[in-house]
Design a protein around this motif. Structure first.
Motif, mmCIF file in Angstrom:
data_model
loop_
_atom_site.group_PDB
_atom_site.id
_atom_site.type_symbol
_atom_site.label_atom_id
_atom_site.label_comp_id
_atom_site.label_asym_id
_atom_site.label_seq_id
_atom_site.Cartn_x
_atom_site.Cartn_y
_atom_site.Cartn_z
ATOM 1 N N VAL A 46 -8.128 -1.290 33.584
ATOM 2 C CA VAL A 46 -8.124 -2.635 34.174
ATOM 3 C C VAL A 46 -7.194 -2.687 35.382
ATOM 4 O O VAL A 46 -7.481 -3.378 36.362
ATOM 5 C CB VAL A 46 -7.755 -3.699 33.111
ATOM 6 C CG1 VAL A 46 -7.571 -5.065 33.744
ATOM 7 C CG2 VAL A 46 -8.835 -3.764 32.037
ATOM 8 N N ALA A 47 -6.113 -1.911 35.355
ATOM 9 C CA ALA A 47 -5.182 -1.870 36.489
ATOM 10 C C ALA A 47 -5.726 -1.032 37.649
ATOM 11 O O ALA A 47 -5.208 -1.083 38.752
ATOM 12 C CB ALA A 47 -3.843 -1.317 36.039
ATOM 13 N N GLY A 48 -6.768 -0.254 37.379
ATOM 14 C CA GLY A 48 -7.385 0.546 38.433
ATOM 15 C C GLY A 48 -6.847 1.960 38.564
ATOM 16 O O GLY A 48 -7.259 2.700 39.454
ATOM 17 N N SER A 49 -5.954 2.368 37.654
ATOM 18 C CA SER A 49 -5.423 3.730 37.763
ATOM 19 C C SER A 49 -6.296 4.773 37.061
ATOM 20 O O SER A 49 -6.183 5.957 37.336
ATOM 21 C CB SER A 49 -3.990 3.790 37.235
ATOM 22 O OG SER A 49 -3.930 3.391 35.886
ATOM 23 N N ASP A 50 -7.173 4.337 36.154
ATOM 24 C CA ASP A 50 -8.145 5.236 35.514
ATOM 25 C C ASP A 50 -9.545 4.891 35.998
ATOM 26 O O ASP A 50 -9.876 3.712 36.164
ATOM 27 C CB ASP A 50 -8.103 5.102 33.990
ATOM 28 C CG ASP A 50 -6.942 5.834 33.352
ATOM 29 O OD1 ASP A 50 -6.156 6.463 34.087
ATOM 30 O OD2 ASP A 50 -6.817 5.756 32.111
ATOM 31 N N ASN A 51 -10.374 5.914 36.193
ATOM 32 C CA ASN A 51 -11.744 5.694 36.672
ATOM 33 C C ASN A 51 -12.700 5.284 35.567
ATOM 34 O O ASN A 51 -13.720 4.654 35.828
ATOM 35 C CB ASN A 51 -12.284 6.951 37.354
ATOM 36 C CG ASN A 51 -11.548 7.247 38.646
ATOM 37 O OD1 ASN A 51 -11.048 6.331 39.301
ATOM 38 N ND2 ASN A 51 -11.465 8.513 39.003
ATOM 39 N N LYS A 52 -12.407 5.688 34.341
ATOM 40 C CA LYS A 52 -13.275 5.365 33.207
ATOM 41 C C LYS A 52 -12.415 4.864 32.048
ATOM 42 O O LYS A 52 -11.320 5.365 31.832
ATOM 43 C CB LYS A 52 -14.063 6.593 32.758
ATOM 44 C CG LYS A 52 -15.176 6.987 33.710
ATOM 45 C CD LYS A 52 -16.099 8.008 33.094
ATOM 46 C CE LYS A 52 -17.257 7.501 32.339
ATOM 47 N NZ LYS A 52 -18.194 6.585 32.842
ATOM 48 N N ALA A 61 -12.090 -3.526 23.477
ATOM 49 C CA ALA A 61 -12.856 -4.557 24.189
ATOM 50 C C ALA A 61 -13.977 -5.084 23.296
ATOM 51 O O ALA A 61 -14.258 -6.285 23.277
ATOM 52 C CB ALA A 61 -13.415 -3.983 25.484
ATOM 53 N N GLN A 62 -14.586 -4.186 22.548
ATOM 54 C CA GLN A 62 -15.663 -4.595 21.641
ATOM 55 C C GLN A 62 -15.132 -5.544 20.563
ATOM 56 O O GLN A 62 -15.844 -6.447 20.126
ATOM 57 C CB GLN A 62 -16.302 -3.371 21.002
ATOM 58 C CG GLN A 62 -17.567 -3.678 20.246
ATOM 59 C CD GLN A 62 -18.245 -2.408 19.762
ATOM 60 O OE1 GLN A 62 -17.607 -1.373 19.566
ATOM 61 N NE2 GLN A 62 -19.542 -2.489 19.578
ATOM 62 N N ALA A 63 -13.889 -5.366 20.171
ATOM 63 C CA ALA A 63 -13.288 -6.255 19.162
ATOM 64 C C ALA A 63 -13.265 -7.700 19.649
ATOM 65 O O ALA A 63 -13.389 -8.631 18.847
ATOM 66 C CB ALA A 63 -11.879 -5.784 18.810
ATOM 67 N N MET A 92 -12.644 -6.012 34.811
ATOM 68 C CA MET A 92 -13.127 -6.517 33.524
ATOM 69 C C MET A 92 -14.655 -6.494 33.475
ATOM 70 O O MET A 92 -15.239 -6.178 32.445
ATOM 71 C CB MET A 92 -12.599 -7.932 33.274
ATOM 72 C CG MET A 92 -11.114 -7.984 32.981
ATOM 73 S SD MET A 92 -10.655 -7.157 31.450
ATOM 74 C CE MET A 92 -11.264 -8.338 30.243
ATOM 75 N N ASN A 93 -15.299 -6.812 34.588
ATOM 76 C CA ASN A 93 -16.765 -6.721 34.639
ATOM 77 C C ASN A 93 -17.215 -5.264 34.583
ATOM 78 O O ASN A 93 -18.212 -4.938 33.939
ATOM 79 C CB ASN A 93 -17.304 -7.429 35.877
ATOM 80 C CG ASN A 93 -17.300 -8.925 35.713
ATOM 81 O OD1 ASN A 93 -17.736 -9.446 34.696
ATOM 82 N ND2 ASN A 93 -16.787 -9.635 36.697
ATOM 83 N N GLU A 98 -19.200 -0.214 31.701
ATOM 84 C CA GLU A 98 -18.796 1.131 31.269
ATOM 85 C C GLU A 98 -18.810 1.281 29.746
ATOM 86 O O GLU A 98 -19.134 2.344 29.230
ATOM 87 C CB GLU A 98 -17.405 1.479 31.800
ATOM 88 C CG GLU A 98 -17.344 1.667 33.292
ATOM 89 C CD GLU A 98 -17.999 2.964 33.760
ATOM 90 O OE1 GLU A 98 -18.050 3.940 32.996
ATOM 91 O OE2 GLU A 98 -18.450 2.981 34.918
ATOM 92 N N CYS A 99 -18.461 0.222 29.040
ATOM 93 C CA CYS A 99 -18.402 0.281 27.574
ATOM 94 C C CYS A 99 -19.699 -0.182 26.914
ATOM 95 O O CYS A 99 -19.803 -0.152 25.683
ATOM 96 C CB CYS A 99 -17.235 -0.557 27.061
ATOM 97 S SG CYS A 99 -15.607 0.084 27.529
ATOM 98 N N GLY A 100 -20.654 -0.626 27.717
ATOM 99 C CA GLY A 100 -21.926 -1.091 27.155
ATOM 100 C C GLY A 100 -21.773 -2.340 26.302
ATOM 101 O O GLY A 100 -22.436 -2.483 25.273
ATOM 102 N N LEU A 101 -20.923 -3.239 26.740
ATOM 103 C CA LEU A 101 -20.670 -4.465 25.985
ATOM 104 C C LEU A 101 -21.744 -5.505 26.272
ATOM 105 O O LEU A 101 -22.452 -5.426 27.276
ATOM 106 C CB LEU A 101 -19.278 -5.004 26.319
ATOM 107 C CG LEU A 101 -18.140 -4.027 26.008
ATOM 108 C CD1 LEU A 101 -16.834 -4.528 26.587
ATOM 109 C CD2 LEU A 101 -18.017 -3.807 24.512
ATOM 110 N N SER A 102 -21.828 -6.479 25.412
ATOM 111 C CA SER A 102 -22.895 -7.484 25.489
ATOM 112 C C SER A 102 -22.596 -8.581 26.515
ATOM 113 O O SER A 102 -21.518 -8.642 27.100
ATOM 114 C CB SER A 102 -23.078 -8.133 24.114
ATOM 115 O OG SER A 102 -21.981 -8.983 23.835
#
Length: 114
Positions: A46-52, A61-63, A92-93, A98-102
């Motif tokens: 979310v901070a942008g330091s990781d690409n995935k 996030a799914q929780a 967040m979008n 990336e996580c395949g969330l609903s």
């Protein structure tokens, strides 16, 4: 027959009163129950330091999807310090994709930034 109808009417009225009470009291969860912190593993993404996002991040996030949009939104806005990082709408979008969330997660994100 009149006694049965009377009892039925009293039972229905009692259920209506109980339902009305619950709609006023039970409609939102106490924020101590809403696990805002489940998103902590997503901090670097979310901070942008990781690409995935990591698997732990996606699970966290799914929780959030197990709670209502209103509860997550209200509880985060009441105590954003429960997360050690600031939420970024773009990331967040991206997290949702990336996580395949609903779409439910997308609605949570929309509420967080409205």
């Amino acid at each position: 027959m009149a006694k049965i109808m009377s009892r039925l009417l009293v039972s229905v009225f009692g259920l209506m009163v109980l339902l009305s009470f619950c709609l006023n009291v039970c409609e939102s969860l106490d924020c101590s129950v809403v696990n805002i912190e489940s998103l902590v593993p997503c901090g670097p993404f979310v901070a942008g330091s990781d690409n995935k996002p990591t698997r732990r991040c996606c699970s966290g996030a799914q929780a959030w999807e197990s709670y209502s949009v209103e509860d997550v939104c209200r509880c985060y806005k009441e105590s954003p310090s429960r997360l050690l990082f600031k939420l970024n709408p773009k990331q967040m979008n991206a997290l949702r994709i990336e996580c395949g969330l609903s779409d439910h997660f997308a609605n949570i994100v929309s509420c967080l930034f409205s």
